[in-house]
Design an enzyme around this catalytic site. Sequence first.
Site, PDB file in Angstrom:
ATOM      1  N   GLN A  11       0.573  -1.156   0.080  1.00 42.20           N
ATOM      2  CA  GLN A  11       0.045  -0.120   0.157  1.00 42.20           C
ATOM      3  C   GLN A  11       0.840   1.152  -0.074  1.00 42.20           C
ATOM      4  OE1 GLN A  11      -3.287  -1.576   2.979  1.00 42.20           O
ATOM      5  NE2 GLN A  11      -3.741   0.556   2.217  1.00 42.20           N
ATOM      6  N   SER A  91       5.113  -5.837   2.818  1.00 48.16           N
ATOM      7  CA  SER A  91       3.499  -5.682   3.614  1.00 48.16           C
ATOM      8  C   SER A  91       2.403  -6.412   2.682  1.00 48.16           C
ATOM      9  CB  SER A  91       3.354  -4.286   3.825  1.00 48.16           C
ATOM     10  OG  SER A  91       1.951  -4.212   4.589  1.00 48.16           O
ATOM     11  N   LEU A  92       1.541  -5.751   2.139  1.00 46.91           N
ATOM     12  CA  LEU A  92       0.472  -6.291   1.181  1.00 46.91           C
ATOM     13  C   LEU A  92       1.200  -7.132   0.142  1.00 46.91           C
ATOM     14  CD1 LEU A  92      -2.254  -6.691  -0.455  1.00 46.91           C
ATOM     15  CD2 LEU A  92      -1.471  -4.498  -1.489  1.00 46.91           C
ATOM     16  N   ARG A 116      -8.800  -9.000   3.983  1.00 45.80           N
ATOM     17  CA  ARG A 116      -7.812  -8.547   5.069  1.00 45.80           C
ATOM     18  C   ARG A 116      -7.919  -6.977   5.143  1.00 45.80           C
ATOM     19  NH1 ARG A 116      -2.516  -6.449   3.985  1.00 45.80           N
ATOM     20  NH2 ARG A 116      -0.930  -6.883   5.514  1.00 45.80           N
ATOM     21  N   HIS A 201       0.330  -3.299  11.129  1.00 40.20           N
ATOM     22  CA  HIS A 201       1.320  -3.936  11.361  1.00 40.20           C
ATOM     23  C   HIS A 201       1.811  -3.403  12.900  1.00 40.20           C
ATOM     24  CE1 HIS A 201       2.220  -5.507   7.540  1.00 40.20           C
ATOM     25  NE2 HIS A 201       2.206  -4.161   7.023  1.00 40.20           N
ATOM     26  N   GLN A 249       1.967 -10.892  10.665  1.00 40.34           N
ATOM     27  CA  GLN A 249       2.421  -9.886   9.931  1.00 40.34           C
ATOM     28  C   GLN A 249       1.397  -8.620  10.067  1.00 40.34           C
ATOM     29  OE1 GLN A 249       1.041  -8.738   6.311  1.00 40.34           O
ATOM     30  NE2 GLN A 249       2.971  -9.132   5.045  1.00 40.34           N
TER      31      GLN A 249
END
Length: 309
Positions: A11, A91-92, A116, A201, A249
């Site tokens: 993102q 991340s994503l 998610r 996170h 995560q």
Amino acid sequence: MKKVAFIFPGQGSQAIGMGKDFFENSDIAKEMIKKASQRLNIDFEKLLFEENDNLGKTQFTQPAILLVSSIALAVFKEKYEINPEFVLGHSLGEFTALVAAGAIDYLDAIELVNRRGTFMAEACEGANAGMMALVGIDDETVEKICKEKRAEGLKVWPANYNMDGQLVLAGLKADLESLVDAFKGAGAKRALVLDISVASHCELLESAVENLKPYLMEYLQDEFLPVVANVSANSYTSKDEAIELLSSQLVSPVKYKQSIKAFEDEVDYFIEFGQGAVLKGLNRKITSKPTLNVSDMKTLNETIEVLNA
């Protein structure tokens, strides 16, 4: 044959118009967008190519970024055959890495990250959560300040270790805003609270963890190519590991720079797939290994040219 790693952005890389060059020049891209639209009942042509407010909402942002990165990878693979030594994402982007590793079908992954994003938004609803970018300050100083402030009752955590001197925090927006002067006083050149309503996170996403697990169990394959985990900066190849690491995560910091440093010696090139070249920019500051990128037809052809040289 050159040794490569495939890497995928998260993102923050989104932009209206992303993927349009692929859509206009590739039947694969057209088909993938059509199937994704049918799967989620979201008009991805509108979401990606027309001005709208949804692209900034995490439940739409996440599938959109994953779709465009998956398209970039599919168009590349149609033209050039090479297996990566490993894959990783920011991340994503770790979910797109799982697509590249053969751990999950891209349509299942698009549905998974849509959920998610929804779970993340729900976890932060009404909390006035946010994130802050710090520049020019070392990790240890940031960690020390965050720990001290949490002991005083503030909710602030390191969230993304992007590169030396660049770190993103997550927590309650008011708590982050109250620390701008403290971080600048400790040496930060910039301390900028971001225009984000989700605190990725960190512990504020605890409720999203159990919500996500059943979908990970349903969609992931048992074995796949090595994926480097954001949580540990180690590689994993099995469903059981993936379920634990991808659940963790949500509430653990992204160790991006640590992951690149841990595995840079295994490859000649990193190849970033997706909108822009965010990770390519970070990698310039992390590793001497070059990073290529595939974000449109021009960069696709340039990357293939380098690999053929």
